[in-house]
Scaffold this motif. Structure first.
Motif, short mmCIF file in Angstrom:
data_model
loop_
_atom_site.label_atom_id
_atom_site.label_comp_id
_atom_site.label_asym_id
_atom_site.label_seq_id
_atom_site.Cartn_x
_atom_site.Cartn_y
_atom_site.Cartn_z
N LEU A 36 8.64 -0.27 4.24
CA LEU A 36 7.49 -0.50 3.35
C LEU A 36 6.20 0.04 3.94
O LEU A 36 5.37 0.60 3.22
CB LEU A 36 7.36 -2.00 3.06
N PHE A 37 6.00 -0.10 5.25
CA PHE A 37 4.81 0.44 5.89
C PHE A 37 4.80 1.97 5.77
O PHE A 37 3.77 2.57 5.45
CB PHE A 37 4.75 0.03 7.35
N ALA A 38 5.93 2.60 6.02
CA ALA A 38 6.00 4.06 5.94
C ALA A 38 5.72 4.53 4.51
O ALA A 38 4.99 5.52 4.32
CB ALA A 38 7.37 4.54 6.41
N LEU A 39 6.27 3.84 3.52
CA LEU A 39 6.01 4.22 2.13
C LEU A 39 4.54 4.05 1.77
O LEU A 39 3.94 4.93 1.14
CB LEU A 39 6.88 3.38 1.20
N SER A 40 3.95 2.93 2.15
CA SER A 40 2.54 2.70 1.80
C SER A 40 1.63 3.69 2.52
O SER A 40 0.65 4.17 1.96
CB SER A 40 2.13 1.27 2.12
N VAL A 43 1.96 7.03 0.61
CA VAL A 43 1.23 7.00 -0.67
C VAL A 43 -0.28 7.08 -0.41
O VAL A 43 -1.01 7.80 -1.09
CB VAL A 43 1.60 5.74 -1.47
N GLY A 44 -0.77 6.35 0.59
CA GLY A 44 -2.19 6.40 0.91
C GLY A 44 -2.63 7.77 1.39
O GLY A 44 -3.71 8.25 1.04
N GLY A 48 -5.36 10.30 -0.64
CA GLY A 48 -6.60 10.76 -0.02
C GLY A 48 -7.67 9.69 -0.05
O GLY A 48 -7.44 8.56 -0.46
N PRO A 49 -8.87 10.06 0.38
CA PRO A 49 -9.97 9.08 0.37
C PRO A 49 -10.32 8.67 -1.06
O PRO A 49 -10.34 9.49 -1.97
CB PRO A 49 -11.12 9.81 1.04
#
Length: 83
Positions: A36-40, A43-44, A48-49
């Motif tokens: 889940l951390f890797a996916l989020s 996606v972030g 981008g900012p």
């Protein structure tokens, strides 16, 4: 020739190694958190900012190279330091 029942029940890892490993549900939960951390993060990074030029409506910018004030808390007269 078929393997004996004792061969099928033999553990893959030695008993000492099995004692050091956490329980299977704990390992599964840790793997789930990692995925889940890797996916989020992915996606972030792809998004981008969100608002690179965001600043307050009054036009003053914060977070510049220096402090906005000299660090005085205001209303704390006589607390300028030891003399």
């Amino acid at each position: 020739m078929s393997p004996s029942p004792a061969d099928r029940s033999r553990p893959v890892l030695p008993q000492a190694v099995q004692r050091l490993l956490p329980a299977r549900p704990v390992l599964g939960f840790a793997v789930l958190l990692t995925v889940l951390f890797a996916l989020s993060y992915g996606v972030g990074a792809a998004a981008g900012p969100v608002a690179p030029g965001l600043h307050p409506a009054d036009g003053s910018r914060t977070g510049g190279p220096g402090p906005a004030r000299d660090g005085d808390m205001g209303g704390m007269h006589g607390m300028g330091g030891m003399r």
